[in-house]
Design an enzyme around this catalytic site. Structure first.
Site, short mmCIF file in Angstrom:
data_model
loop_
_atom_site.label_atom_id
_atom_site.label_comp_id
_atom_site.label_asym_id
_atom_site.label_seq_id
_atom_site.Cartn_x
_atom_site.Cartn_y
_atom_site.Cartn_z
N TYR A 168 55.05 48.22 50.18
CA TYR A 168 53.62 47.86 50.14
C TYR A 168 52.97 48.14 51.50
CZ TYR A 168 49.60 44.57 50.01
OH TYR A 168 48.35 43.98 50.08
N LYS A 172 50.04 50.89 52.48
CA LYS A 172 48.75 50.49 53.05
C LYS A 172 48.54 51.15 54.41
CE LYS A 172 46.97 47.45 50.03
NZ LYS A 172 45.61 47.41 49.51
N1 LIG Z 1 45.58 38.19 48.15
C1 LIG Z 1 45.97 38.39 49.39
O1 LIG Z 1 46.42 37.45 50.10
C2 LIG Z 1 45.87 39.75 50.02
C3 LIG Z 1 46.33 39.88 51.35
C4 LIG Z 1 46.20 41.12 51.94
C5 LIG Z 1 45.65 42.18 51.26
N2 LIG Z 1 45.24 42.01 49.96
C6 LIG Z 1 44.64 43.17 49.31
O2 LIG Z 1 43.44 42.75 48.68
C7 LIG Z 1 43.22 43.50 47.48
C8 LIG Z 1 43.05 42.57 46.30
O3 LIG Z 1 44.19 41.73 46.25
P1 LIG Z 1 44.33 40.61 45.12
O4 LIG Z 1 45.17 39.55 45.71
O5 LIG Z 1 43.03 40.28 44.53
O6 LIG Z 1 45.22 41.42 44.06
P2 LIG Z 1 45.52 41.14 42.51
O7 LIG Z 1 45.05 39.79 42.11
O8 LIG Z 1 46.95 41.50 42.33
O9 LIG Z 1 44.60 42.22 41.78
C9 LIG Z 1 44.92 43.56 41.91
C10 LIG Z 1 43.87 44.35 41.17
O10 LIG Z 1 44.20 45.74 41.26
C11 LIG Z 1 44.20 46.30 39.96
N3 LIG Z 1 45.12 47.41 39.84
C12 LIG Z 1 46.44 47.43 40.11
N4 LIG Z 1 46.93 48.66 39.85
C13 LIG Z 1 45.90 49.41 39.41
C14 LIG Z 1 45.77 50.76 38.99
N5 LIG Z 1 46.82 51.58 38.94
N6 LIG Z 1 44.55 51.21 38.60
C15 LIG Z 1 43.48 50.40 38.62
N7 LIG Z 1 43.53 49.11 39.01
C16 LIG Z 1 44.74 48.63 39.40
C17 LIG Z 1 44.61 45.14 39.05
O11 LIG Z 1 44.23 45.44 37.73
P3 LIG Z 1 45.03 44.88 36.44
O12 LIG Z 1 44.44 43.53 36.14
O13 LIG Z 1 44.78 45.90 35.40
O14 LIG Z 1 46.49 44.78 36.83
C18 LIG Z 1 43.81 44.01 39.69
O15 LIG Z 1 42.47 44.05 39.28
C19 LIG Z 1 44.42 44.43 47.36
O16 LIG Z 1 44.10 45.69 47.90
C20 LIG Z 1 45.48 43.76 48.19
O17 LIG Z 1 46.45 44.66 48.67
C21 LIG Z 1 45.33 40.83 49.33
#
Ligand SMILES: NC(=O)c1ccc[n+]([C@@H]2O[C@H](COP(=O)([O-])OP(=O)(O)OC[C@H]3O[C@@H](n4cnc5c(N)ncnc54)[C@H](OP(=O)(O)O)[C@@H]3O)[C@@H](O)[C@H]2O)c1
Length: 271
Positions: A168, A172
């Site tokens: 991951y 990134k």
């Molecule tokens: N949460 C954290 O603490 C955290 C920390 C650092 C960075 N981030 C970054 O913040 C962003 C959002 O994180 P989150 O926690 O909200 O993630 P999440 O809840 O896992 O949601 C991920 C989203 O990406 C979509 N997705 C995954 N694969 C895809 C694909 N092949 N095509 C289109 N859509 C796809 C998923 O859609 P589906 O519903 O269809 O699976 C979902 O809407 C990400 O870039 C993550 O790396 C998050």
């Protein structure tokens, strides 16, 4: 009045971006998802009727589907787009709590995990940005934001021995470099590209932790405590999205922000 494309709005931070941006009826918000029907239903039940929200179907690994979504957006906006928030990401369960060296006897699993992460988080976003760039160039704001992670920061990795989540983090880091390359090519046409980490956010993934998650969290928690003694736990999606939006609204090519990789605080403080 501004137009936004946000990917991954089905849940988590993407849904919160969709909510906060579309709270302003003057904004037009395009949300890219894999399951349009489910997201349409969720938007309607949680946000009500919002004529300024358009949900489009595309997996970001599907070039043709993204291309089709560009045509739709162009038709609605008259061929332009102000902001891209490339938020969708693959967050691997296979390697979330394992070290890169733990796969020495499982090369196939490691390879698949590396490719899955790279394919979605780097390649998918590169295609997305390339395909939407003509619209961005005709837009007013001209801002492309990739949602990254502090997990990809080399200083954090090496100074605090953050060994887990390598595929991951590698994907990134590749995304961050791609954003730098896009900036190098397009900043003189006024397009701002940035990678922004949203912080450590509770998006529900930890609601029912497995034993492995609990152990992993304890190890990470100890490292985070060393890195950021003030850190008390994950922030909410509402807080994270407000911070991230404040960072990219303020940022500009003129201020030297092009291609930068920063946190939700606008600096290198990841927690
Ligand atoms: N949460 C954290 O603490 C955290 C920390 C650092 C960075 N981030 C970054 O913040 C962003 C959002 O994180 P989150 O926690 O909200 O993630 P999440 O809840 O896992 O949601 C991920 C989203 O990406 C979509 N997705 C995954 N694969 C895809 C694909 N092949 N095509 C289109 N859509 C796809 C998923 O859609 P589906 O519903 O269809 O699976 C979902 O809407 C990400 O870039 C993550 O790396 C998050």
């Amino acid at each position: 009045m501004a137009s936004y494309l946000v990917t991954g709005v089905s849940r988590g931070l993407g849904f919160e971006f969709l909510k906060q941006l579309s709270d302003d009826a003057d904004n037009t918000v395009f949300g890219l998802v894999r399951d349009k029907a489910a997201t349409d239903t969720k938007v309607k039940s949680q946000l009500g009727e919002r004529p300024n929200v358009h949900i489009l179907a595309a997996d970001i690994t599907n070039y043709d589907a993204i291309k089709k979504s560009v045509d739709y957006v162009a038709e609605v906006t008259g061929g332009k787009l102000d902001y891209i928030i490339a938020n969708a990401a693959f967050q691997s369960e296979v390697s979330a709590f394992a070290g890169i060296g733990d796969f020495v006897d499982k090369p196939d699993i490691l390879e698949k995990d590396l490719f899955d992460n790279f394919n979605i988080n780097a390649v998918g976003n590169i295609h997305l940005i390339n395909l939407y760039l003509p619209l961005i160039l005709r837009g007013s704001a001209k801002k492309v934001i990739a949602i990254s992670t502090g997990m990809a920061d080399l200083d954090l990795i090496t100074k605090f021995n953050i060994a887990n989540g390598a595929p991951y983090a590698i994907s990134k880091a590749a995304l961050n470099t791609a954003i730098g390359k896009f900036s190098a090519q397009y900043s003189d046409q006024g397009v701002l590209f940035m990678s922004i980490s949203p912080g450590f956010v509770n998006t529900g993934a930890w609601d029912n932790p497995t034993e492995e998650m609990k152990q992993g969290a304890a190890i990470m928690g100890a490292k985070f405590a060393k890195y950021a003694p003030h850190f008390k736990g994950p922030i909410t999606p509402t807080e994270s999205v407000s911070h991230v939006m404040a960072v990219f609204k303020k940022a500009s090519v003129e201020n030297g922000d092009g291609g930068s990789f920063v946190s939700h605080f606008g600096n290198k403080q990841w927690l």
